[in-house]
Design a protein around this motif. Structure first.
Motif, PDB file in Angstrom:
ATOM      1  N   TRP A 126      -4.796   3.514   9.567  1.00 15.01           N
ATOM      2  CA  TRP A 126      -4.296   3.308  10.933  1.00 15.01           C
ATOM      3  C   TRP A 126      -3.071   2.389  10.946  1.00 15.01           C
ATOM      4  N   LEU A 127      -3.111   1.355  10.119  1.00 14.85           N
ATOM      5  CA  LEU A 127      -1.959   0.449  10.052  1.00 14.85           C
ATOM      6  C   LEU A 127      -0.744   1.172   9.463  1.00 14.85           C
ATOM      7  N   VAL A 177       0.850  -1.196   0.000  1.00 16.91           N
ATOM      8  CA  VAL A 177       0.000   0.000   0.000  1.00 16.91           C
ATOM      9  C   VAL A 177       0.881   1.239   0.000  1.00 16.91           C
ATOM     10  N   SER A 178       0.563   2.198  -0.862  1.00 19.49           N
ATOM     11  CA  SER A 178       1.342   3.437  -0.933  1.00 19.49           C
ATOM     12  C   SER A 178       1.035   4.306   0.278  1.00 19.49           C
ATOM     13  N   ALA A 179       2.085   4.818   0.913  1.00 16.56           N
ATOM     14  CA  ALA A 179       1.937   5.638   2.125  1.00 16.56           C
ATOM     15  C   ALA A 179       1.728   7.093   1.720  1.00 16.56           C
ATOM     16  N   VAL A 180       0.528   7.391   1.195  1.00 15.66           N
ATOM     17  CA  VAL A 180       0.255   8.724   0.655  1.00 15.66           C
ATOM     18  C   VAL A 180      -0.982   9.321   1.301  1.00 15.66           C
ATOM     19  N   THR A 201      -3.783   3.233  -3.233  1.00 15.40           N
ATOM     20  CA  THR A 201      -4.142   4.229  -2.226  1.00 15.40           C
ATOM     21  C   THR A 201      -4.795   3.589  -0.992  1.00 15.40           C
ATOM     22  N   PRO A 202      -4.555   4.149   0.191  1.00 18.69           N
ATOM     23  CA  PRO A 202      -5.184   3.649   1.423  1.00 18.69           C
ATOM     24  C   PRO A 202      -6.644   4.086   1.497  1.00 18.69           C
ATOM     25  N   ASP A 203      -7.520   3.315   0.885  1.00 18.63           N
ATOM     26  CA  ASP A 203      -8.947   3.641   0.840  1.00 18.63           C
ATOM     27  C   ASP A 203      -9.668   2.845   1.927  1.00 18.63           C
ATOM     28  N   GLY A 246       4.737   4.120  11.110  1.00 20.42           N
ATOM     29  CA  GLY A 246       5.568   5.319  11.112  1.00 20.42           C
ATOM     30  C   GLY A 246       5.265   6.342  10.033  1.00 20.42           C
ATOM     31  N   TYR A 247       4.250   6.100   9.212  1.00 18.04           N
ATOM     32  CA  TYR A 247       3.911   7.053   8.148  1.00 18.04           C
ATOM     33  C   TYR A 247       2.865   8.031   8.678  1.00 18.04           C
TER      34      TYR A 247
END
Length: 261
Positions: free
Chosen positions: A76-77, A16-19, A68-70, A82-83
């Motif tokens: 939360w993960l 997952v991209s940390a964006v 994307t984090p959808d 650390g992101y």
């Protein structure tokens, strides 16, 4: 969209991209500028669980240029790893923001998926919100496997539209598999799979209230509205997700304990 510049983190084998939203949109604009045939998967918990069941789906998602984090549990993960700047990049919100950017910068948009009546309402709504949005076309594919001739005709139509963004609303995992399969054949800088965004923005389906989205309970709202269709995805899928995450945490803790003894 330069994969090397985007940090990512692993959730059950899914990268997952940390964006956040701004970073996601900038990555899409970079892809348009470079015309490098990219595709974007939006990734809620349900997509991660589809990846556990099917290696082809996992490969499709992990081959995307941006994932994307959808979903708030995904966010939360990411934060736990650390992101700190990560935030939800929700399909409907991403689509609306990119349509606004498209209106300002002249990007051309094509919409593929859903039903014809939904696409008609979607086009009306987007033109209401963004009067100068350049829509190059829409197409609702039949709900069956397409023949080779139909595939070729669809690809020809999309390619001849000279679009900058191809929005794919087939639902996950179908849209992820489709984008992975056709990336090299479709001459569009970036394809973006946005799940039920066509339905939500057009008004065909109700969206969860913002407060439910913020606390990670959108799934409950959708389950109440469509229990027969979604009970397996959300009740069984979410429980299994929590179990696998907890199992992974315990395994990691035991591994560290052994390392220090």
């Amino acid at each position: 969209m330069d994969d090397k510049k985007l940090n990512s983190f692993d959730i059950l084998g899914v990268k997952v991209s940390a964006v956040n939203m701004d970073e996601g949109c900038q990555a899409i604009e970079d892809a348009i500028a470079k015309s490098n045939k990219s595709y974007v998967c939006v990734c809620p918990v349900s997509t991660i669980m589809e990846c556990q069941k099917d290696q082809e789906v996992l490969q499709s998602v992990n081959s995307a240029n941006l994932v994307t984090p959808d979903g708030m549990p995904v966010v939360w993960l990411g934060k736990s790893k650390g992101y700190r700047n990560i935030s939800r990049v929700y399909g409907p919100d991403l689509m609306l923001k990119m349509c606004k950017i498209s209106e300002d910068k002249g990007y051309k948009n094509y919409f593929y998926g859903s039903k014809s009546d939904v696409l008609g309402k979607l086009q009306e709504k987007l033109k209401e919100l963004f009067p100068n949005l350049y829509i190059t076309g829409t197409y609702s594919p039949p709900f069956r496997e397409l023949s080779g001739g139909e595939d070729n005709e669809i690809i020809r139509m999309i390619n001849e539209s000279n679009s900058d963004i191809l929005w794919v609303g087939l639902g996950s995992p179908k849209q992820d598999l489709w984008m992975h399969k056709y990336r090299d054949k479709i001459n569009v800088p970036v394809m973006i799979g946005v799940g039920a965004a066509f339905d939500f923005i057009s008004g065909a389906k109700k969206q969860a209230p913002k407060f439910m989205q913020r606390i990670g309970c959108e799934w409950l709202f959708r389950l109440i509205l469509e229990p027969k269709r979604l009970w397996r995805r959300y009740i069984i899928g979410n429980a299994l997700f929590l179990y696998l995450i907890a199992k992974g945490l315990v395994t990691e803790k035991l591994r560290r304990c052994k390392t220090h003894t």
